[in-house]
Design a protein around this motif. Structure first.
Motif, short mmCIF file in Angstrom:
data_model
loop_
_atom_site.label_atom_id
_atom_site.label_comp_id
_atom_site.label_asym_id
_atom_site.label_seq_id
_atom_site.Cartn_x
_atom_site.Cartn_y
_atom_site.Cartn_z
N GLU A 330 73.58 -23.87 5.51
CA GLU A 330 74.34 -22.58 5.40
C GLU A 330 75.70 -22.65 4.60
O GLU A 330 76.01 -21.85 3.87
N TYR A 331 76.02 -23.93 4.38
CA TYR A 331 77.11 -24.17 3.45
C TYR A 331 76.75 -24.25 2.02
O TYR A 331 77.55 -23.75 1.27
N ARG A 334 76.45 -20.73 1.23
CA ARG A 334 77.82 -19.91 1.07
C ARG A 334 78.56 -20.20 -0.20
O ARG A 334 79.45 -19.56 -0.75
N THR A 335 78.43 -21.72 -0.56
CA THR A 335 79.34 -21.98 -1.51
C THR A 335 78.54 -22.54 -2.82
O THR A 335 79.33 -22.68 -3.76
N ARG A 755 77.48 -28.80 13.94
CA ARG A 755 77.45 -28.70 12.67
C ARG A 755 76.66 -27.45 12.05
O ARG A 755 76.13 -27.43 11.15
N ARG A 757 77.74 -24.40 11.94
CA ARG A 757 78.39 -23.54 10.92
C ARG A 757 79.86 -24.40 10.59
O ARG A 757 80.23 -25.36 11.15
N ASP A 758 80.46 -23.96 9.59
CA ASP A 758 81.79 -24.41 9.01
C ASP A 758 81.80 -25.85 9.05
O ASP A 758 82.71 -26.48 9.60
N GLU A 760 82.82 -27.84 7.03
CA GLU A 760 84.04 -28.40 6.17
C GLU A 760 85.15 -28.16 6.93
O GLU A 760 86.16 -29.03 6.48
#
Length: 928
Positions: A330-331, A334-335, A755, A757-758, A760
């Protein structure tokens, strides 16, 4: 199970059987034999054994008892070799009937004349009392023994008819086959076909006027339709047993899951369905016919029943680490970036980047369905390259497919979830399959005469044994270059995705080179080894910089690592959960003993399975590296499993195939010293099959215990996911989440779906949970230290983990949650049946949440020699790859281009390795 002794022929009482050269040909060649006149015996233009008459000198593979590959049709034929060379005229006796190797029936050049004096009208349906005489009764004598009779051996039915009418057949002598150390005798394991019925059989009163009844046709075709029907029936029964509402005979109540895991809650019908599926598989296998499609379908059904049980029972994906990997995907989606400073696995982001691309392109935002079915899909994918490896071995149909069944039944360690390990294990199997199929070698051309010394004598003896791998036809240069590129690509993808698997691939390649089972050279291991070292040096620098002592601290500590992976896991556990670990060790011990027995039985038959031994032994060397968090034993078991299953199948079915590999016939080598068989050959084969069935049934039940024994705390419930998503909804600008551990600082994996989601913004911290359920002071203290937006998540899974794995009281979880609820210093902000979230009732005035942690290390540090190392790395890769391609041109003497490519590659390799070592020394110990 000792089939070799049971099928030998006493040389003192029986003349050596003849060698029927028609049995050393493919079915198509057998037809040509029947159509060619006996006096005309042409030779094959390729220099292979002739179809009739005297054969030329046997090749290297035939002298060693190995298989012979027909380069024109890419068909491997396994010769049936008699106990000794027969010369002179054939002894008198009728020719035995029965199918040829590979299923070919004896052919005739002309039909025998109908006997005089028989009225054709007598065979009409109106005269059911008369039946035609059987002109060709079946030969009831065992193979290899020729009873006295009026007909010379080697004549087919047409020739017998000619002989009966007075024609004389030309005299034929058997070829002299040289067998240096082992001799072989054919054993017909394929069911003998009954003599074909007459075209005008006598019929019963009910069916003589019309077609046979439907029941009769169904009974005759039962061997073909019964196994698939049983398989479908077992699948339907299993799905209903697990998905139905809980009751006495069906349905699963998750509250019944205890220390034994999921097996304690399964209904009786689920076990019956598993037994039906395995029985259907062995019904097909007992026919000794290689029905690939049906056998693959039956194996897939067993995989569905065993590895898909959790997906059928639970609403959420099991195994908490899978949720972490979903958060990594997911990270990146997204990034578009990775965070190697957050987790070491981000230093190998290949797997996560691949699925981030797929999910973003497909518009997938919830990975839970993918996580749910990944274990099942992974095991189905594993079967594809593993079955391909099995097709490259000199083994009977039963041995191959039973090895695949063992692979399914013993893969209990659970590394098939959504993870880089599960993905790269598939790449590892594909890597080995490509090596054996396109670059395999089944003979040792460079083996010289035996020298002095025990070691040289042992090596010479091994070289004389029959190779356990099928010789493959040489592909074209273009195909080899393409498949070499595939090999390098598989290795590069694995290097970018996982830490251990590239070393397993490299070890398998070096092992096959050492035992001379591949045509590649040692230049390829140098290239692949440099790729993995360069990735660690340049891409994984945040992982090892300043931590070399921690990484290499376990080198050479074999017994300590073994203790961490075995004995330490049995201490302080619940009695029922301890039984689960004992079952796992029992499976390991049983499969290893079967592998040892299979290896010995094959050696006694003069076969050396070097590829399987390499696949078994190479992963064990990883035990000398490090403990890998106490899980190196699981990794070793996973990578050694293919080789173990192959050798374990030989414990039941060690014989060699006769004819084509898929024919179903077997050849059993004779020993030099004759020993009287203890059991009848047919009884021995049936006993081996019965023992294999019993072993599979026992392993299937043990699998359910070993795989799902930790289900009470490895499962994830919908309530636990809801509690975690409450934290994700309240993490602005950051949040800290406390999870319960029995000992702080031991790096225990959280038993929560963390972990997702999100990653960071949410930081995960340990908090001590004492064995006293009323002592919650460590929790309150840690919440005060971390400040606002710090939460404690309590789940039934965490409580079950502490109760089963660390000896906490059986009701510890209920009492601990009650203490949290009663505390006035805590405030419960979320609660449901399986989880609850707590925080402090009040914080000091003016306290603010901490800003999110920064995991960006900036630009990677470098050294003055790094540019030179990168240049040398590219030069090495190009030179060694070019050397391997030029070497495939199969010239006797290497050309100048090949020699120069090797020299340039070796020099640049030395420079690249020197720069890598300089980076390790300068950056690894100064803490950058």
């Amino acid at each position: 199970m000792e089939a070799s002794e049971s099928s030998q022929v006493d040389p003192k009482t029986t003349q050596p059987p003849e060698v029927d050269e028609t049995k050393m040909t493919s079915p198509a060649q057998a037809e040509d034999t029947a159509e060619s006149p006996k006096g005309d015996r042409p030779q094959d233009t390729g220099g292979r054994a002739v179809r009739h008459g005297t054969a030329p000198a046997p090749s290297a593979s035939s002298r060693s008892g190995g298989a012979v590959a027909d380069s024109a049709k890419d068909t491997v034929v396994f010769p049936k070799i008699s106990p000794g060379p027969a010369t002179g005229p054939h002894p008198a006796g009728p020719h035995p009937t029965g199918p040829k190797p590979g299923g070919a029936e004896p052919t005739t050049s002309a039909e025998p004349a109908e006997p005089a004096g028989l009225d054709p009208a007598a065979f009409e349906p109106t005269a059911p009392d008369l039946q035609p005489p059987d002109l060709h009764p079946p030969d009831l004598h065992p193979p290899g023994l020729q009873p006295p009779g009026p007909h010379p051996p080697g004549l087919d039915r047409a020739e017998r008819g000619s002989a009966a009418s007075g024609a004389t057949a030309p005299e034929t002598t058997a070829p002299d086959l040289e067998v240096p150390s082992e001799t072989f005798t054919p054993v017909t394991d394929t069911p003998q076909r009954a003599p074909e019925p007459s075209s005008r059989p006598a019929q019963s009163a009910k069916t003589q006027a019309g077609r046979p009844r439907l029941v009769d046709r169904l009974l005759r075709s039962a061997p073909r339709w019964v196994p698939p029907v049983l398989t479908v029936e077992g699948l339907v029964m299993y799905i209903l047993a697990l998905r139905a509402s809980p009751g006495p005979l069906a349905g699963v109540s998750q509250s019944d899951i205890d220390g034994l895991g999921l097996i304690s809650a399964l209904p009786v019908t689920a076990f019956a369905a598993v037994i039906v599926l395995i029985a259907a598989f062995f019904v097909t296998l007992a026919a000794n016919i290689d029905r690939k499609g049906l056998l693959l379908f039956q194996l897939a059904s067993v995989v569905f029943a065993l590895h898909g049980a959790s997906a059928l029972v639970h609403d959420e994906p099991r195994f908490h680490t899978a949720w972490t990997h979903a958060g990594f995907v997911e990270y990146i989606a997204r990034t578009g970036d990775a965070l190697p400073g957050l987790d070491a696995r981000f230093a190998w982001p290949g797997f996560f980047a691949l699925f981030a691309f797929i999910t973003r392109a497909a518009g997938v935002t919830d990975l839970a369905p993918i996580l749910q079915w990944t274990p099942l899909l992974s095991n189905l994918l594993y079967l594809l390259p593993f079955v391909m490896i099995l097709r490259l071995l000199v083994a009977t149909t039963r041995a191959r497919w039973f090895a695949a069944m063992l692979f399914v039944l013993t893969q209990w360690i659970g590394q098939d979830y959504f993870s880089p390990q599960g993905f790269t294990f598939f790449l590892y199997l594909a890597f080995v399959a490509v090596l054996l199929r396109w670059f395999g070698r089944a003979s040792d051309e460079s083996a010289g005469p035996p020298g002095k010394g025990r070691v040289r004598a042992a090596l010479a003896w091994l070289n004389r044994l029959t190779p356990g791998e099928i010789p493959q036809s040489s592909p074209s240069l273009g195909d080899k270059v393409i498949m070499l590129s595939v090999l390098v690509g598989l290795f590069a993808a694995t290097t970018a995705s996982h830490q251990i698997t590239p070393f397993m691939m490299l070890g398998a390649l070096v092992g096959l080179l050492v035992v001379r089972r591949t045509t590649l050279s040692y230049a390829l291991p140098l290239l692949l080894g440099l790729i993995v070292l360069a990735w660690i040096s340049y891409q994984a620098m945040p992982f090892w910089a300043g931590n070399l002592d921690r990484i290499f601290g376990g080198l050479g500590r074999i017994f300590e690592n073994l203790q961490d992976n075995t004995g330490d896991r049995l201490v302080g556990r619940d009695a029922r959960n301890t039984l689960v670990l004992q079952v796992r060790l029992g499976i390991l011990g049983v499969i290893l003993m079967l592998a040892a027995a299979g290896l010995l039985r094959r050696i006694r038959r003069g076969v050396t399975d070097r590829a399987a031994v390499v696949m078994l032994c190479i992963p064990v060397l990883a035990l000398a590296l490090q403990s890998y968090g106490g899980e190196i034993g699981l990794r070793i078991y996973l990578f050694a499993l293919p080789g173990v299953c192959i050798l374990a199948a030989y414990a039941f079915f060690p014989n060699l195939p006769a004819g084509t590999p898929d024919s179903g016939g077997e050849t059993v080598p004779l020993r030099k010293r004759y020993t009287r068989p203890l059991l009848n050959p047919e009884l021995t084969r049936r006993l081996s099959l019965v023992l294999a069935v019993c072993t599979a049934l026992v392993l299937s039940m043990a699998f359910l215990v070993a795989r799902y024994g930790n289900e009470k705390f490895e499962r994830v419930t919908t309530d636990e996911v809801a509690a975690m998503r409450y934290v994700y909804a309240h993490n602005t600008p950051s949040a800290r989440l406390l999870y319960l551990v029995p000992e702080v600082g031991r790096e225990v994996t959280p038993t929560i779906p963390w972990r997702e989601r999100d990653i960071e913004t949410v930081e995960y911290l340990e908090v001590l949970a004492t064995s006293d359920p009323n002592n919650i002071e460590p929790v309150i203290t840690r919440l005060r230290q971390e400040g606002p937006q710090t939460y404690l998540v309590f789940t039934n899974g965490q409580a079950a983990f502490l109760e089963l794995s660390h000896g906490y009281a059986p009701d510890w979880g209920k009492r601990y949650r009650a203490a949290l609820d009663k505390s006035r210093q805590l405030k419960r902000v979320f609660a449901n049946g399986d989880a609850a979230v707590y925080t402090l009732s009040s914080y000091p005035r003016g306290a603010q949440p901490e800003p999110p942690a920064v995991f960006d290390f900036g630009d990677s540090p470098s050294t003055p020699w790094t540019p030179l190392g990168l240049l040398a790395l590219g030069t090495t890769a190009a030179s060694l790859f070019l050397h391997e391609v030029l070497r495939m041109r199969a010239r006797k003497r290497p050309g100048k281009g090949r020699a120069w490519a090797l020299r340039v590659g070796l020099v640049s390799f030395a420079i690249a390795v020197a720069v890598i070592l300089e980076r390790f020394i300068s950056l690894g110990f100064d803490g950058h």
